[in-house]
Design an enzyme around this catalytic site. Structure first.
Site, PDB file in Angstrom:
ATOM      1  N   LYS A   1       0.981  -1.153  -0.139  1.00 43.96           N
ATOM      2  CA  LYS A   1       0.065   0.655   0.192  1.00 43.96           C
ATOM      3  C   LYS A   1       1.145   1.116  -0.184  1.00 43.96           C
ATOM      4  O   LYS A   1       0.282   2.330  -0.044  1.00 43.96           O
ATOM      5  CB  LYS A   1      -0.667  -0.119   1.422  1.00 43.96           C
ATOM      6  CG  LYS A   1      -1.887  -1.301   1.149  1.00 43.96           C
ATOM      7  CD  LYS A   1      -3.374  -0.802   1.856  1.00 43.96           C
ATOM      8  CE  LYS A   1      -4.089  -2.300   1.142  1.00 43.96           C
ATOM      9  NZ  LYS A   1      -5.284  -2.274   1.682  1.00 43.96           N
TER      10      LYS A   1
ATOM     11  N   LYS B   1      -4.579 -10.843  -7.135  1.00 46.14           N
ATOM     12  CA  LYS B   1      -5.472 -11.207  -6.525  1.00 46.14           C
ATOM     13  C   LYS B   1      -7.614 -10.721  -7.347  1.00 46.14           C
ATOM     14  O   LYS B   1      -6.786  -9.389  -6.431  1.00 46.14           O
ATOM     15  CB  LYS B   1      -5.874 -11.716  -4.740  1.00 46.14           C
ATOM     16  CG  LYS B   1      -5.833 -10.637  -4.332  1.00 46.14           C
ATOM     17  CD  LYS B   1      -5.730 -11.022  -2.916  1.00 46.14           C
ATOM     18  CE  LYS B   1      -5.857  -8.981  -1.665  1.00 46.14           C
ATOM     19  NZ  LYS B   1      -5.412  -9.645  -0.510  1.00 46.14           N
TER      20      LYS B   1
ATOM     21  N   LYS C   1     -11.637  -6.893  -2.788  1.00 48.42           N
ATOM     22  CA  LYS C   1     -13.155  -6.170  -2.483  1.00 48.42           C
ATOM     23  C   LYS C   1     -12.636  -4.026  -2.552  1.00 48.42           C
ATOM     24  O   LYS C   1     -12.849  -3.897  -3.505  1.00 48.42           O
ATOM     25  CB  LYS C   1     -13.485  -5.988  -1.268  1.00 48.42           C
ATOM     26  CG  LYS C   1     -14.082  -7.395  -0.981  1.00 48.42           C
ATOM     27  CD  LYS C   1     -14.998  -6.995   1.129  1.00 48.42           C
ATOM     28  CE  LYS C   1     -13.523  -7.995   1.655  1.00 48.42           C
ATOM     29  NZ  LYS C   1     -14.483  -8.078   3.368  1.00 48.42           N
TER      30      LYS C   1
HETATM   31  P1  TYM Z   1     -10.357  -9.938   4.429  1.00 49.69           P
HETATM   32  O1  TYM Z   1     -11.761  -8.767   4.710  1.00 49.69           O
HETATM   33  O2  TYM Z   1      -9.629  -9.320   3.491  1.00 49.69           O
HETATM   34  O3  TYM Z   1     -10.641 -11.639   3.866  1.00 49.69           O
HETATM   35  C1  TYM Z   1     -11.468 -11.964   4.413  1.00 49.69           C
HETATM   36  C2  TYM Z   1     -10.794 -13.179   4.584  1.00 49.69           C
HETATM   37  O4  TYM Z   1     -10.571 -13.895   2.511  1.00 49.69           O
HETATM   38  C3  TYM Z   1      -9.741 -14.320   1.788  1.00 49.69           C
HETATM   39  N1  TYM Z   1      -9.459 -13.523   0.258  1.00 49.69           N
HETATM   40  C4  TYM Z   1      -9.196 -14.301  -0.109  1.00 49.69           C
HETATM   41  N2  TYM Z   1      -8.967 -15.921  -0.493  1.00 49.69           N
HETATM   42  C5  TYM Z   1      -8.542 -16.353  -1.978  1.00 49.69           C
HETATM   43  N3  TYM Z   1      -8.000 -15.596  -2.775  1.00 49.69           N
HETATM   44  C6  TYM Z   1      -8.402 -14.063  -3.118  1.00 49.69           C
HETATM   45  N4  TYM Z   1      -8.591 -13.118  -3.370  1.00 49.69           N
HETATM   46  C7  TYM Z   1      -9.466 -13.686  -1.640  1.00 49.69           C
HETATM   47  N5  TYM Z   1      -9.813 -12.685  -1.125  1.00 49.69           N
HETATM   48  C8  TYM Z   1      -9.385 -12.309   0.118  1.00 49.69           C
HETATM   49  C9  TYM Z   1      -8.713 -13.427   2.952  1.00 49.69           C
HETATM   50  O5  TYM Z   1      -7.749 -14.051   3.119  1.00 49.69           O
HETATM   51  C10 TYM Z   1      -9.167 -13.413   4.668  1.00 49.69           C
HETATM   52  O6  TYM Z   1      -8.992 -15.215   5.472  1.00 49.69           O
HETATM   53  N6  TYM Z   1      -6.674  -9.868   7.612  1.00 49.69           N
HETATM   54  C11 TYM Z   1      -7.674 -10.177   7.920  1.00 49.69           C
HETATM   55  C12 TYM Z   1      -8.521 -10.495   8.285  1.00 49.69           C
HETATM   56  C13 TYM Z   1      -8.954 -10.371   9.676  1.00 49.69           C
HETATM   57  C14 TYM Z   1      -8.581 -11.451  10.558  1.00 49.69           C
HETATM   58  C15 TYM Z   1      -7.666 -11.192  11.969  1.00 49.69           C
HETATM   59  C16 TYM Z   1      -8.316 -13.228   9.861  1.00 49.69           C
HETATM   60  C17 TYM Z   1      -8.115  -9.748  11.230  1.00 49.69           C
HETATM   61  N7  TYM Z   1      -8.094 -10.359  12.072  1.00 49.69           N
HETATM   62  C18 TYM Z   1      -7.488 -13.071  12.132  1.00 49.69           C
HETATM   63  C19 TYM Z   1      -8.012 -14.541  10.020  1.00 49.69           C
HETATM   64  C20 TYM Z   1      -7.174 -14.045  11.681  1.00 49.69           C
HETATM   65  C21 TYM Z   1      -8.044  -9.692   5.810  1.00 49.69           C
HETATM   66  O7  TYM Z   1      -7.463  -9.453   5.259  1.00 49.69           O
HETATM   67  O8  TYM Z   1      -9.548  -9.913   5.979  1.00 49.69           O
END
Ligand code: TYM
Length: 332
Positions: free
Chosen positions: A119, A196, A199
């Site tokens: 970022k 990837k 959102k």
């Molecule tokens: P977030 O909201 O960005 O994504 C949620 C989950 O979706 C997965 N993901 C994907 N998997 C495969 N292909 C993709 N294109 C793709 N885009 C998103 C992410 O890997 C994630 O599992 N940092 C986390 C949120 C979080 C979290 C935690 C997760 C905060 N604390 C503790 C696990 C444990 C996140 O980026 O979420």
């Protein structure tokens, strides 16, 4: 007296309520595994609203998206009877543990996190994002953390911090298992299969879980494909590989089986089938979501029950942590 820990394995994961809908990658990389793990495990799933603040959302929007995210989780099969579903900010201990772990994290170590680097900098909140994530995970003594491939580095940091804390202060945290995702579960942007699906990118390359069938069909049919005509996976075919992964997830068939089925057929037929499979996958989810979101009071009740269960675990962990690091207990 602490509550007896269930013999079942502890699972924890989170998702940020950052968009109006989850996207296909969130489902493939994370949420479908959450739904599948509920029977066999003691599961904690939460909306990472504190993490969402790193994107400076409009306050009312964040509240609305957090509630809507609960409805999406339920519509995708997460069952609040079997799993603890809660909002991160409802358990104040997350931020507290984040601070304590921050005092164990090297500046250089945090600087190596690719998300911050990609970022190109930003707020201190974004810089310490992975440390708060480590707190989320360690708070619940999670054995496994079902996440997409992009979160692997954050899980590794979590394991390092758990080991460091345990070595310095005595055994306190369960070491979560290393990243357990299966190959190919990183869903790529349909318009640019070298990055990837996400959102924050949106546009025609992102399929939203709540997209109308027509929009899904249009996006999948206009997905960027590769040179050649054969439907097969390979490094030279990132677009087709991505679509094969998606079709495999939707149909439960293996990629080689699909390659065989499309032998001699062109990209057109294949893309039509992928579109249909994704539409079929999400149509019932959309319908269920509409029902759930019409009853916000019920969604709030789900979060209230979840927060109560989560707080009990958090308090147990933090009582030990505060004592071990040397914080004076307040007199009651
Ligand atoms: P977030 O909201 O960005 O994504 C949620 C989950 O979706 C997965 N993901 C994907 N998997 C495969 N292909 C993709 N294109 C793709 N885009 C998103 C992410 O890997 C994630 O599992 N940092 C986390 C949120 C979080 C979290 C935690 C997760 C905060 N604390 C503790 C696990 C444990 C996140 O980026 O979420």
């Amino acid at each position: 007296m602490s509550a007896p820990r269930s013999a079942r394995s502890r699972v924890l994961s989170g998702i940020r309520p950052t968009g109006d809908s989850f996207q296909l990658g969130n489902y493939v990389g994370a949420v479908r595994h959450w739904a599948a793990m509920q029977d066999e495990n003691d599961c904690y799933f939460f909306l990472a609203d504190l993490h969402a603040l790193t994107e400076a959302p409009e306050p009312d929007k964040l509240r609305e998206r957090t509630r809507n995210a609960v409805a999406q989780l339920l519509a995708l099969g997460v069952d609040p009877q079997r799993s603890t579903v809660f909002a991160q900010s409802h358990v104040a201990e997350h931020a507290e543990l984040g601070w304590i772990l921050g005092c164990l994290t090297g500046f250089g170590e945090a600087s190596r996190m690719t998300q911050f680097k990609e970022k190109g900098g930003g707020t201190v909140g974004l810089f310490t994002y992975p440390v708060l994530q480590a707190a989320d995970i360690l708070m619940y003594q999670a054995d496994s953390v079902p996440i997409g491939e992009d979160q692997r580095q954050h899980l590794e940091l979590t394991r390092d911090l758990a080991q460091r804390f345990n070595a310095r202060y005595g055994d306190t945290f369960t070491l979560p298992g290393a990243y357990a995702g299966r190959a190919g579960e990183r869903i790529k942007d349909l318009q640019d299969p070298t990055r990837k699906m996400s959102k924050s990118i949106g546009g025609n390359g992102t399929v939203w879980v709540l997209d109308e069938p027509k929009a899904i069909t249009k996006k999948v049919k206009s997905a960027v494909t590769d040179a050649g005509r054969e439907v097969r996976a390979g490094e030279d075919k990132p677009g087709i590989t991505n679509l094969l992964t998606i079709l495999a997830v939707c149909t439960g068939k293996a990629v080689p089986e699909l390659e065989e089925a499309y032998d001699g057929k062109g990209y057109g037929d294949f893309k039509g089938d992928v579109a249909e499979a994704v539409v079929e996958l999400f149509a019932p989810v959309r319908a269920r979501y509409a029902e759930l979101v019409a009853d916000p009071a019920e969604l709030d009740r789900v979060l209230a029950t979840g927060a109560e269960r989560a707080r009990a675990v958090a308090l147990e962990t933090m009582t030990a942590v505060r004592e071990r690091v040397g914080l004076l207990a307040p007199r009651s």
